[in-house]
Design an enzyme around this catalytic site. Structure first.
Site, mmCIF file in Angstrom:
data_model
loop_
_atom_site.group_PDB
_atom_site.id
_atom_site.type_symbol
_atom_site.label_atom_id
_atom_site.label_comp_id
_atom_site.label_asym_id
_atom_site.label_seq_id
_atom_site.Cartn_x
_atom_site.Cartn_y
_atom_site.Cartn_z
ATOM 1 N N HIS A 137 47.027 40.472 18.806
ATOM 2 C CA HIS A 137 47.916 39.969 19.880
ATOM 3 C C HIS A 137 48.592 38.642 19.523
ATOM 4 O O HIS A 137 49.415 38.142 20.293
ATOM 5 C CB HIS A 137 47.138 39.759 21.183
ATOM 6 N N ASP A 262 37.407 49.116 21.485
ATOM 7 C CA ASP A 262 37.334 49.002 22.944
ATOM 8 C C ASP A 262 37.810 50.269 23.665
ATOM 9 O O ASP A 262 37.886 50.282 24.899
ATOM 10 C CB ASP A 262 38.032 47.730 23.465
HETATM 11 ZN ZN LIG Z 1 41.603 45.398 22.591
#
Ligand SMILES: [Zn+2]
Length: 367
Positions: A137, A262
């Site tokens: 990110h 995740d």
């Molecule tokens: Zn993630």
């Protein structure tokens, strides 16, 4: 044993002890904790992974700030350094900094570089960088979503700018979240394919959509496969049917996996329904493709994945696939009825749409 059979596991004890989130009780940032690495290492030790003669445990490459500057602005780097020197703080809601953060985030880049450079130089057949904080990110100018520096983008730009390695690289991002920072770095770059499978309900700023295909010379080389929450192991495997012909046609020299876990069913942040065997099957399939297109060269770089019990099994599942040894999932993952509610119908619609928009750019993709 020839060196090309070795699997490099890149890790450092600091990843298992430093950069501790400021709030101990469950909240978004508290999940990105040193326990993630500690749990993985304990599990791999217990299962004798490190005593396998094909496995080598390696430290991250030590790097200078100049190497971070190939991917990040000096302002961003200095900001992280300054807040670390001040003792830490919250940079924004989803980014915490501690006194160790600058040094650890720098070490994480060194880990990703070692993983990629080691594979392209034939030091390892494959590699796995067990690093944190995660990176996908992070942008050139800013930290975001638990990520400080973009470990993968920084490593690729290092290969390009410092080692003159200009050959094609494919990134497969399997983290539950869209790697907005990572996609942006290579959005106009035809030599880097970015393929992301991510939960679309979770994308921030409405990014990661199907029609984001790249720009200029890079058009067709950014592929977003957003999936509905709750996808199963079979659904995930089915998504790879779109990727396989693209990898075969693209013919990368190196495959980099942004290895986030995740999408694991019990993950506290993601909402998908994978079990560890999904990662084993994924790695087996990608390894087979890589053996055909690039001599098996794959570097796995840890991104997210926050379930302390499940995460180590997911990592083991990938390593077992690379070793071509049988992976036995834990008993607690068996017979969970909610894990078989397929989202195949939705995924089929998404896949068909992607095939239609990708068709102009890929010979092997037919709508
Ligand atoms: Zn993630």
């Amino acid at each position: 044993m020839t060196t090309e059979n070795l699997i490099g596991i890149i890790v450092d004890d600091d990843f298992a002890s430093k950069h501790i989130p400021p709030f101990p009780k469950p909240s978004f940032i508290s999940f990105e904790h040193p326990f993630r690495i500690k749990a993985i290492l304990n599990h791999l030790e217990r299962n004798n992974i490190f005593s396998n003669n094909r496995i080598v445990k390696v430290k991250p490459k030590s790097i200078t700030q100049a190497i971070i500057e190939v991917a990040h602005s000096k302002y961003h780097i200095e900001t992280i350094k300054r807040i670390s020197n001040m003792g830490g703080g919250l940079l924004e809601e989803e980014v915490f900094i501690t006194e160790d953060t600058y040094a650890l985030a720098k070490k994480a880049i060194g880990g990703a570089i070692e993983a990629m450079e080691g594979v392209i130089s034939n030091k390892y057949a494959q590699s796995f960088a067990l690093i944190r904080p995660p990176g996908h990110h992070a942008f050139r100018e800013k930290a975001s979503g638990l990520c400080i520096f973009n470990n993968i983008a920084n490593s690729i730009l290092y290969l390009r700018k410092q080692l003159n390695f200009n050959q094609k690289i494919a990134i497969i991002d399997i983290d539950d979240h869209f790697g907005d920072g990572l996609a942006r770095y290579f959005y106009d770059d035809p030599s880097v394919l970015y393929f992301s499978i991510h939960e679309f309900d979770f994308t921030e700023g409405n990014l990661g959509m199907m029609d984001e295909l790249g720009i200029d010379d890079g058009i067709g080389k950014n592929i977003n496969f957003p999936v509905p929450e709750g996808i199963t192991n079979e659904d995930f495997y089915y998504c790879l049917d779109l990727l396989e012909p693209i990898l075969n046609e693209f013919q990368p020299i190196l495959i980099v996996v942004a290895a986030g876990f995740d999408m694991y069913y019990a993950d506290p942040i993601g909402n998908c329904s994978l079990t560890s065997i999904a990662y084993n099957q994924f790695a087996e399939r990608i390894l087979k493709i890589a053996e055909n297109v690039c001599g098996g060269k794959i570097a796995f770089i840890l991104e997210g994945g926050y379930h302390i019990i499940g995460l180590p099994y997911c990592v083991e599942a990938i390593i077992k696939a690379l070793l071509k040894e049988n992976y036995e999932p834990p008993d607690y993952e068996k017979n969970l009825p909610f894990l078989i509610e397929s989202k195949r119908e939705d995924i089929d619609k998404i896949k068909t749409y992607l095939e239609s928009v990708l068709n102009p750019y890929w010979d092997k993709i037919t709508p």
